[in-house]
Structures are given as structure tokens and as C-alpha cells.
Design an enzyme around this catalytic site. Structure first.
Site, PDB file in Angstrom:
ATOM      1  N   HIS A 143       0.831  -1.205   0.000  1.00 43.27           N
ATOM      2  CA  HIS A 143       0.000   0.000   0.000  1.00 43.27           C
ATOM      3  C   HIS A 143       0.872   1.265   0.000  1.00 43.27           C
ATOM      4  O   HIS A 143       2.024   1.246   0.444  1.00 43.27           O
ATOM      5  CB  HIS A 143      -0.923  -0.001   1.216  1.00 43.27           C
ATOM      6  CG  HIS A 143      -2.039  -0.993   1.095  1.00 43.27           C
ATOM      7  ND1 HIS A 143      -3.101  -1.017   1.959  1.00 43.27           N
ATOM      8  CD2 HIS A 143      -2.273  -1.973   0.190  1.00 43.27           C
ATOM      9  CE1 HIS A 143      -3.936  -1.987   1.609  1.00 43.27           C
ATOM     10  NE2 HIS A 143      -3.450  -2.579   0.537  1.00 43.27           N
TER      11      HIS A 143
ATOM     12  N   GLU B  64       0.748   3.938   1.811  1.00 45.66           N
ATOM     13  CA  GLU B  64       1.183   4.437   3.128  1.00 45.66           C
ATOM     14  C   GLU B  64       2.434   3.689   3.597  1.00 45.66           C
ATOM     15  O   GLU B  64       3.390   4.281   4.098  1.00 45.66           O
ATOM     16  CB  GLU B  64       0.067   4.243   4.169  1.00 45.66           C
ATOM     17  CG  GLU B  64      -1.241   4.948   3.835  1.00 45.66           C
ATOM     18  CD  GLU B  64      -2.200   4.107   2.987  1.00 45.66           C
ATOM     19  OE1 GLU B  64      -1.737   3.308   2.148  1.00 45.66           O
ATOM     20  OE2 GLU B  64      -3.419   4.254   3.167  1.00 45.66           O
TER      21      GLU B  64
ATOM     22  N   CYS C 228      -5.611   1.224   5.966  1.00 45.68           N
ATOM     23  CA  CYS C 228      -6.105  -0.084   6.428  1.00 45.68           C
ATOM     24  C   CYS C 228      -5.390  -0.448   7.736  1.00 45.68           C
ATOM     25  O   CYS C 228      -4.444   0.237   8.150  1.00 45.68           O
ATOM     26  CB  CYS C 228      -5.845  -1.143   5.365  1.00 45.68           C
ATOM     27  SG  CYS C 228      -4.096  -1.558   5.240  1.00 45.68           S
TER      28      CYS C 228
ATOM     29  N   CYS D 193      -1.476  -1.002   7.339  1.00 49.69           N
ATOM     30  CA  CYS D 193      -0.702   0.249   7.242  1.00 49.69           C
ATOM     31  C   CYS D 193      -0.752   1.004   8.562  1.00 49.69           C
ATOM     32  O   CYS D 193       0.229   1.654   8.955  1.00 49.69           O
ATOM     33  CB  CYS D 193      -1.235   1.126   6.107  1.00 49.69           C
ATOM     34  SG  CYS D 193      -0.844   0.436   4.496  1.00 49.69           S
TER      35      CYS D 193
HETATM   36  O1  LIG Z   1      -5.152   2.297   2.332  1.00 47.52           O
HETATM   37  C1  LIG Z   1      -4.950   1.791   1.221  1.00 47.52           C
HETATM   38  C2  LIG Z   1      -5.863   0.913   0.658  1.00 47.52           C
HETATM   39  C3  LIG Z   1      -5.597   0.369  -0.575  1.00 47.52           C
HETATM   40  N1  LIG Z   1      -4.455   0.644  -1.227  1.00 47.52           N
HETATM   41  C4  LIG Z   1      -4.197   0.063  -2.550  1.00 47.52           C
HETATM   42  C5  LIG Z   1      -4.133  -1.423  -2.631  1.00 47.52           C
HETATM   43  C6  LIG Z   1      -4.608  -1.706  -4.012  1.00 47.52           C
HETATM   44  O2  LIG Z   1      -3.517  -1.589  -4.922  1.00 47.52           O
HETATM   45  C7  LIG Z   1      -5.607  -0.591  -4.278  1.00 47.52           C
HETATM   46  C8  LIG Z   1      -7.033  -1.002  -3.990  1.00 47.52           C
HETATM   47  O3  LIG Z   1      -7.483  -1.708  -5.076  1.00 47.52           O
HETATM   48  P1  LIG Z   1      -9.066  -1.889  -5.382  1.00 47.52           P
HETATM   49  O4  LIG Z   1      -9.073  -2.345  -6.789  1.00 47.52           O
HETATM   50  O5  LIG Z   1      -9.715  -0.544  -5.218  1.00 47.52           O
HETATM   51  O6  LIG Z   1      -9.562  -2.888  -4.413  1.00 47.52           O
HETATM   52  O7  LIG Z   1      -5.263   0.428  -3.389  1.00 47.52           O
HETATM   53  C9  LIG Z   1      -3.558   1.523  -0.678  1.00 47.52           C
HETATM   54  O8  LIG Z   1      -2.489   1.812  -1.284  1.00 47.52           O
HETATM   55  N2  LIG Z   1      -3.823   2.070   0.526  1.00 47.52           N
END
Ligand SMILES: O=c1ccn([C@H]2C[C@H](O)[C@@H](COP(=O)(O)O)O2)c(=O)[nH]1
Length: 402
Positions: free
Chosen positions: A131, A133, A157, A160
Site C-alpha cells: 500500500h 502508506e 487499512c 498500514c
Molecule cells: O489504504 C490503502 C488501501 C488500498 N491501497 C491500494 C491497494 C490496491 O492496490 C488498491 C485497492 O485496489 P481496489 O481495486 O480498489 O480494491 O489500493 C492503498 O495503497 N492504501
């Protein structure tokens, strides 16, 4: 509790500040000693600088807009075809100390690892992707990021959040809380609350960022103003394969330099620069400004017969500030800049060990640039002009549903 951001700030030609402007000590410019400063202030009063009749104004991006804009710009490097997230970490001196976007771990090929959202667990991206973060934290350009603020597009999340808390970050500023009802976000809030890490949503007053590579300018597009701005071409996206139109590195670092410039109070020309190491980490950023803590005593004008009343003797250039703001070793690094460096900055570039200069605009035919080129050649510092393939980059802040 959500907080509203300020409108863009304005500064007048003589450097007077409009209400709401940050105090000079908040500026990330390089520091000057207090005693040398007081004699300068006396000097400035003696030559009675200050008011001019000129009324030109220049828009300055607000700090919070600036940091969140960096997060959005960084997200443009992501290969995730469906959701591009960016984050940026800022220390108490308002220096950016880490930037990251969502992507596969180092060494895990973007072409081989899956980008699918659905399917057997091991065949979707979710088990592998790092992610934004987390990447911003691992990309930090200083040892200690305690008491820093992380600006992130999405509310973090739980995974993170653990990394955020353990690294000592004390504040999370996010734009989008679309996942707020998911267990991961609820767990994040529980941990942030328990560990006294503040979090707040930044409510956008802007729709996007228009980066003009031809002019070297950045325009903040306010909500409702977007109709005049060229919209990105909509193409069918295959969200099972890596995103193809990710911003190339050179264009990305020049875009960062253009955005950084938006913090400059110079009414004539807002300039920016960034320094990048071999790992493609940004180790320093700077814009043209007056010496730090100079309390707006210096003039921005260029037209006075008395040279002491003109900016030229006082202004610190973007390249110099980027070098002085660097948190990691700049030896062997590349410097990205909007204009070709002057001879004074060339000396600083050479002495700091920077090995390559990438400039957006063509060097003007003036002695200062000729001298810089002569010195670069002698010192074996390479330089090249880079013209990004696309003239404009529209960074769409609504790419992630708020
Ligand atoms: O806090 C967050 C949540 C998600 N991500 C990233 C992880 C994935 O590459 C995308 C989410 O993909 P979806 O297709 O929308 O499910 O975002 C993040 O970097 N930070």
C-alpha cells in the site's frame, strides 16, 4: 473531526502577506542566524524597502493542499489499473520526508504478479501489493519520522495503521473514507485512538491539478472550474493487467518540481527543484524564496535603481534550497529543475556532488547560464533538457470516489 482547507493564498508584489498566510518560520527554506538577520533588517529599513505601488499577485498553494496534491501526484506512478493511491509524510518543519504509491514489492515484477481483483486469493493483487502508506514509510529519507504527519488519499487499512503507529507518526490526514465501514478501517480507528494518533479528513475544495510542462506551471483546479481544463482521454481499462499510462520517471520528477514551485512567494516566477537518488527516492525539494525566518522584510521587486531594494541579492534559488533541504546524501544524485541553474546554483550543485541536471526549459543565452555550463562540463556534471511526451498532466482528485 473533519477540517476544511484554506483557499489558495495570495501574496502581493512587495511580499506583503494576505490573511491566513503561514508564518515565515513555517517555511521549509534553509535557516539563517538570528544575529546576522537583525543587522539585515536594519539595513532593509535604512533603504526603506517595503511598499511598492505594484499590485501583481501570484497564487500560492496552501500547505495542506500542497501535501495532499503531492500524494495525488505520486499516485500517478502506480501500476494498479483500478485504484492509484499516494501518500506523503511531512515532518514538523514542513519538509517532505517520504512518498509512496501502491505497487508490487521491489523485485516482484509488475508484469508477472497479478493485478486482478477477483479470483483465487493467490491470483489476485491483494496478497502482494504494498500500500501507498507503507511504501511512503519505507521510502523515508530520514531515520526518524516520529511526530510526522502522513497525508494519504485513502483512510489507512489496519496493516498500514500498524506501520504508521510503530514508526511514530502522530497524525493521519486522509481524503477518502470510502472503506470506513470495513473491518480493516474500524480496526485502524481502534488502534489510532488507543495510541493517540490523530486522524482527520481533508475536505477538498479542488477538483484536480493541471500541470503544464510547456510553461512549467501548475494550476489548482477548484471544484466547478474543471470545465476549462482538458480532461484526460477516457480509454477502456483492462483491470487485470498493469496500468499502461503511468507517469514516466523524468516527467514525474519534473511534475514534482512544478508542484513544489507553487509554494514560492515570488510574484515574477515560481520555480522548483527536486533531488533524486539512485533508488529514485526524492531526497530534497526546494522552491525559490527568501532566507528562512526573514519575516518578509526582503523585497520581491526587480525594478528599483537601488540594487539593495531588489530581490536579486536576497532570493535563494530553488536548486540551492533543494540541496540544503535534502535529508539524505546528495552525492551522485540527479537534480530536476524547471529552469537551467544559474552560475551560483551551479557551484552549489557541483560542490554537493550532484552528477546530473535535468531541466525542463531551455537555457537562456545569458552569461550566468553559459558560466554554469562551462563549470558543469569541467566538473563532469551532465545536463540535459527533458520535454515530457505529453504537454499537460491532469491529476484528477476525483479518481478515487470520495
Ligand atoms: O489504504 C490503502 C488501501 C488500498 N491501497 C491500494 C491497494 C490496491 O492496490 C488498491 C485497492 O485496489 P481496489 O481495486 O480498489 O480494491 O489500493 C492503498 O495503497 N492504501
Amino acid at each position: 473531526m473533519a477540517e476544511m482547507i484554506d483557499d489558495s493564498l495570495m501574496v502581493t508584489m512587495n511580499g506583503d502577506l494576505c490573511p491566513g498566510e503561514m508564518k515565515e518560520e513555517d517555511s521549509p527554506q534553509h535557516e539563517v542566524k538570528e544575529d546576522s538577520q537583525s543587522s539585515l533588517i536594519q539595513l532593509m529599513s535604512a533603504v526603506s524597502i517595503g511598499k511598492t505601488s505594484e499590485t501583481n499577485v501570484m497564487s500560492i498553494i496552501d500547505w495542506e493542499e500542497y501535501f495532499m496534491s503531492i500524494a495525488y501526484l505520486v499516485a500517478n506512478r502506480s501500476k494498479d489499473p483500478s485504484t492509484q493511491v499516494g501518500a506523503c509524510i511531512v515532518n514538523q518543519r514542513k519538509r517532505i520526508v517520504g512518498q509512496g504509491y501502491n505497487g508490487m514489492p521491489r523485485g516482484c515484477s509488475d508484469d508477472e504478479f497479478p493485478w486482478k481483483k477477483v479470483g483465487p486469493d493467490l491470483e489476485t493483487k491483494y496478497f502482494y501489493v504494498c500500500h501507498a502508506e507503507m511504501n511512503a514509510i519505507f521510502n523515508k529519507n530520514c531515520d526518524d519520522i516520529s511526530n510526522c504527519t502522513i497525508y494519504t488519499i485513502l483512510f489507512p487499512c489496519n496493516q498500514c495503521t500498524k506501520t504508521i503507529i510503530q514508526s511514530g507518526i502522530s497524525e493521519v490526514v486522509y481524503m477518502c473514507d470510502k472503506n470506513k465501514d470495513k473491518v480493516e478501517a474500524i480496526a485502524s480507528m481502534k488502534m489510532l485512538d488507543a495510541c493517540n494518533v490523530r486522524y482527520r479528513q481533508l475536505r477538498p475544495s479542488w477538483a484536480g491539478l493541471n500541470i503544464d510542462f510547456k510553461q512549467g506551471l501548475c494550476e489548482i483546479v477548484k471544484i466547478g472550474q474543471s470545465k476549462s481544463i482538458p480532461q484526460p482521454t477516457t480509454q477502456q481499462i483492462d483491470n487485470t493487467k498493469k496500468r499502461q499510462n503511468c507517469l514516466p520517471w523524468d516527467a514525474y520528477f519534473l511534475a514534482i518540481s512544478i508542484l513544489v514551485a507553487k509554494r514560492s512567494k515570488c510574484p515574477e516566477e515560481q520555480l522548483g527543484a527536486c533531488i533524486v537518488n539512485e533508488e529514485k527516492r526524492i531526497v530534497g525539494q526546494g522552491y525559490n524564496g527568501m532566507p528562512q525566518n526573514s519575516r518578509n522584510v526582503f523585497p520581491w521587486r526587480t525594478d528599483s535603481k537601488n540594487i539593495l531594494e531588489n530581490k536579486i541579492l536576497y532570493e535563494c534559488h530553488a536548486e540551492l534550497n533543494a540541496i540544503l533541504n535534502a535529508n539524505l546524501q546528495v552525492k551522485g544524485c540527479k537534480l530536476y529543475t524547471i529552469t537551467f541553474p544559474c552560475n551560483e546554483c551551479a557551484k552549489a550543485i557541483i560542490q554537493s556532488g550532484i552528477k546530473e541536471v535535468i531541466h525542463l526549459k531551455k537555457a537562456e543565452d545569458k552569461d550566468t547560464y553559459v558560466a554554469a555550463q562551462i563549470m558543469f562540463n569541467a566538473a563532469k556534471v551532465t545536463f540535459r533538457q527533458h520535454t515530457p511526451k505529453d504537454e499537460m498532466l491532469y491529476v484528477d482528485f476525483s479518481q478515487i470516489e470520495l
